[in-house]
Write an enzyme that holds these catalytic residues in place. Structure first.
Site, short mmCIF file in Angstrom:
data_model
loop_
_atom_site.label_atom_id
_atom_site.label_comp_id
_atom_site.label_asym_id
_atom_site.label_seq_id
_atom_site.Cartn_x
_atom_site.Cartn_y
_atom_site.Cartn_z
N SER A 193 -10.24 20.88 10.72
CA SER A 193 -11.55 21.04 11.36
C SER A 193 -11.82 22.43 11.95
CB SER A 193 -11.74 20.00 12.47
OG SER A 193 -12.15 18.78 11.93
N LYS A 204 -14.54 24.54 10.62
CA LYS A 204 -15.94 24.47 11.06
C LYS A 204 -16.38 25.72 11.81
CE LYS A 204 -15.76 19.46 11.06
NZ LYS A 204 -15.11 18.30 11.68
N TYR A 208 -16.41 22.92 1.68
CA TYR A 208 -15.82 22.36 2.90
C TYR A 208 -14.38 21.91 2.66
CZ TYR A 208 -15.31 19.14 6.89
OH TYR A 208 -14.88 18.47 8.01
N TYR A 210 -13.65 17.29 19.72
CA TYR A 210 -14.04 15.92 19.37
C TYR A 210 -14.62 15.21 20.61
CZ TYR A 210 -11.12 16.94 15.28
OH TYR A 210 -10.56 17.50 14.17
#
Lengths: 317, 317, 317, 317
Positions: free
Chosen positions: A65, A68, A195, A247
């Site tokens: 992640s 991102k 991605y 998160y």
């Protein structure tokens, strides 16, 4: 206030390593398994250019992640704030990072922010390049420049294949966005592929610390003085890291640690203390929210002992 | 970077006042009506002790949601971080401030954070005092001390009666929390009453700027040197203001303005630039998210022209 | 109680046709456009074998959601009740027919029932046949046998291509179910293709009335006495039609009409009055819930005037 | 097809009683405790006027959710279908019976149907009478007339006090409906009180069977021939019982049993086979959805062996 040194770093890792027992290593990502359950590596780079490191700082894990952050930086530089935030909002959400409900229920069907999966896929549709391969090479090259490492920082083919194979949830998100007009069919397919690839780039804690320092340093490469990303875009990314980088524990980290962070399910975390330092952490034992347990503890200690919390500057009077 | 002065403040208010046309004054709160549609007042207090002001800075409006900041400060000082955050979480949410769905669906049924209505009611159950009246007097006295004003800063009885009369949604939230064990029946009734009262305290932009400065100054009264609230609690409150202080535009304000804020539906906003200044704004024309439109514009201008964004400190190298 | 005749049918169509003005024809399905806005065709087949018809009963439109009835009948006959309802539940839902939120939030991630899109896709994975083509031919042949029509009842290639092209939402549902283990990757792809195809079979009101009669007659073909589907499976399908057959107006139709129905966005409806008659309706002007406005009015009139409501049998005493 | 007799009933209870072990008796309602864990009582009244009974048919338990049937009958008779269904919809929901989320999210904020708690409270505001006491007496008298029992069928004061004391969730629902304008403040308070009272009326399986028969007999008292409730209103109630009478297992019961039912958390169930019979069941061990486990099994056996499923009439040809 403690003084930063390799000895201090060793102490921090020693104090926090026991927390690895409170998490679990996810086992569906190639390279991650129980043999890494007690790993904990930390690297710090300061504005003076000093590098401090301790623990398993030489382990290579895929970005997951943290991709991102890179994708958002690139999209902002390529298309600007207006265009990017027409496609994806910048509000924190209480839904899980791979949630699809909010895409159905939120007005305009925009993803809430670029740091949930749907938001990252939408953002990945805004990277310049005539093919997915070209876009990926631009991103990889950008990351290699920031980290000064084109050997270890590279695509992990095995992870990439795994991302495709286990990518049903992300495919579902992408096609949902196609169904609501956020993405065209071609954009959905290509953004998904980009991605998956960026998720699969290998890094270690030094590379993450360099990324963190690049953010702390407002988008400028210290060595060359080159401003790779405009500082206002870097500022934007850091703000979203603070509200949405960890998160569903982002609010807790804003309170307990108090500077911009972004975590990945590989147990890695990048931290940026504006104007002061970059931090890279790798600790694969994660909790149910997806964050490295021991890594989080390291951040709490560093924030407290080095006074890094941006909500608690030196007292005025 | 511009220099702060009353002239500069006048310019800011002049440039932002037209934005009042984009919002609407809510009409169910006594004291607020269309006659205030174009009002805009701003006051700043700096660490040097200077006060700058422009526009309708002498209007008195009830605290409304800014009460949540005061209640949280008091609860943290009375019961500490552990106890408070067992009753209410500190995570941002994408639901509306008066939402009840999240109480039903979120694990443990805790409110997401102290700045949504359910969270404020839960927090209000953690203020010391043997009666609601006693708790309210402690809070009022605290606010009068911070603002140095025990004349204008007082309970608006008419607003309080209106809060009770129109309080069905908040009653629903309180009883829902009783049904899930977050509050006892007595706590629900009393917390609700305390919440209504604190919402009904009148303030003006100077009082809000003093509150902002108290937060920026880490909980210390400059004049007396008295540390009213422990600095770590003030730090916690500021972090939550950044992630959740501006309703469902909190993420946008974190990016665009970049320092802790809290708004109320009376169109008021309190801002705290850590270590530097407090800001009080009153601009009753609010948008659909509940935030003062012109007030938001004032904050964007101040942040840009005075370089107040905490994610963009002076460049390192 | 009125007597059924072609004259009676003409009166019903005449009385209900004005209601077509309250709906709209969807324009993304080939064959459907504004030229059909005032169409209304009704056909009834009774247990005596009589056929009554009025209005535009010769129009051909694709099955759309009525496919869900056929697919469920086939899956129940192929795999039995136990297996089918392990993959999909049989509970009504308040979500829209193409909703994805419930797949995320409902325990076990099963679709709520076979008559929402996700449920139909899951059910379509339970039709025997070694290839999608073979499964489709079995279903088409089944429908041709029921309707006694292998000329008009056939795949509309243009609609099928449109289903694929505009199928992003259904793809999203299918991959979501792959991500939660409801379907394997191969099942997801193949079930989606089968679903698109069955949606694209052309029918008219006579064919729908024959399907309705087949259900009313408990799965037996009158002409041949052949029991194509076991009666207990047909009973199951009719019960689900009553609780979930009319999208988010199913409850209203259970009250107002009172017998099993299933509608499609092409404006078609199939009705089955157990032991008495089958009804086929085509009326392309649909309301926001997806149901034919004039068709619904026809059903209300038929139920009232012919006493078809199963909750109102002849009075006991 | 089996023949109905007391011997047959004994067999059914014997076969189903072991299922009581799969549920649990809720312990917060006075009169219900573990001593009733294996209770199972069933009574049937046929159109011929015969009464068959077996098991613990003489136990008295409070109506609980079966109150919703009585309240809806009374509201329909007092205000008519139009008025009632402007306040509450008639659509099944997948949310729990005490859910509040749907009140927040559903258009118009109407409760989905009269058989979830919010819907029953809203319906209770539509019963004629100048005071709550008067309304309650009308309802009690109505139920006593239907059951022919004014001795056992009466308010259980202890249960009523418990309903008030533990009524926070229902209060929350009522005030939420006040906040959205579905109820006025006075209506909310009074409807809540009426709802608590009707929930607290004691019944046994005979009384429930008489209620079921009253519904099966379309609102007419057989003995006197008196039409207490218009038959079209009774039809409406039965349709909603089929789609929404068994909490979140309503769809399953529509398939497995196939006639109108309504259950309560006291483990009681009322069943109405239109034109044929009324069924009353008491079996306090309930599953997680709120339905009597053994009672459900009794219904499956009765439906199968006596052919009561309304979707499976005698075969046509």
């Amino acid at each position: 206030m403690d003084k930063l040194s390799n000895g201090f770093m060793e102490e921090v890792v020693k104090a926090c390593r026991p927390y690895t027992a409170q998490g679990e290593v996810i086992d569906h990502i190639p390279g991650l398994d129980q043999s890494h359950a007690t790993d904990l590596g930390v690297t710090i780079i300061t504005k003076e250019g000093d590098v401090y490191s301790a623990g398993e700082d030489d382990c290579n894990f895929s970005l997951q992640s943290i991709s991102k952050v890179i994708i958002l930086l690139m999209a902002l530089e390529d298309f600007g704030k207006e265009v990017v935030f027409q496609k994806v909002d910048m509000e924190p959400t209480d839904d899980f990072f791979n949630s699809i409900s909010n895409l159905e229920n939120y007005e305009g069907h925009r993803p809430y922010n670029p740091f949930i999966n749907s938001g990252a896929i939408a953002t990945a549709s805004l990277v310049n390049g005539s093919t997915v391969e070209e876009r990926f090479q631009r991103i990889l090259s950008f990351l290699q420049t920031i980290t000064g490492d084109d050997e270890k920082v590279k695509l992990n083919e095995e992870v990439y294949r795994s991302e495709i194979k286990n990518g049903a949830r992300n495919r579902s998100l992408a096609y949902f966005m196609e169904s609501t007009g956020v993405l065209s069919n071609r954009e959905a397919e290509e953004a998904l592929d980009l991605y998956y690839r960026v998720n699969s780039i290998d890094v270690n804690s030094l590379a993450l610390a360099k990324l963190g320092f690049f953010l702390a340093n407002h988008g400028k490469i210290s060595a060359t003085g080159s401003q790779l990303i405009q500082s206002r875009h870097v500022r934007t990314v850091k703000a979203i890291m603070l509200t949405s980088g960890m998160y569903n524990e982002s609010g807790t980290y804003a309170v307990d640690v108090g500077f911009p962070l972004k975590s990945g399910v590989s147990g890695s975390i990048v931290g940026a203390v504006p104007g002061r330092m970059g931090i890279g952490i790798i600790g694969p034992s994660i909790n149910k929210k997806g964050n490295s347990v021991a890594g989080g503890q390291v951040l709490r200690m560093l924030s407290e002992k080095l006074r890094l919390n941006i909500f608690h500057d030196s007292t005025i009077v």
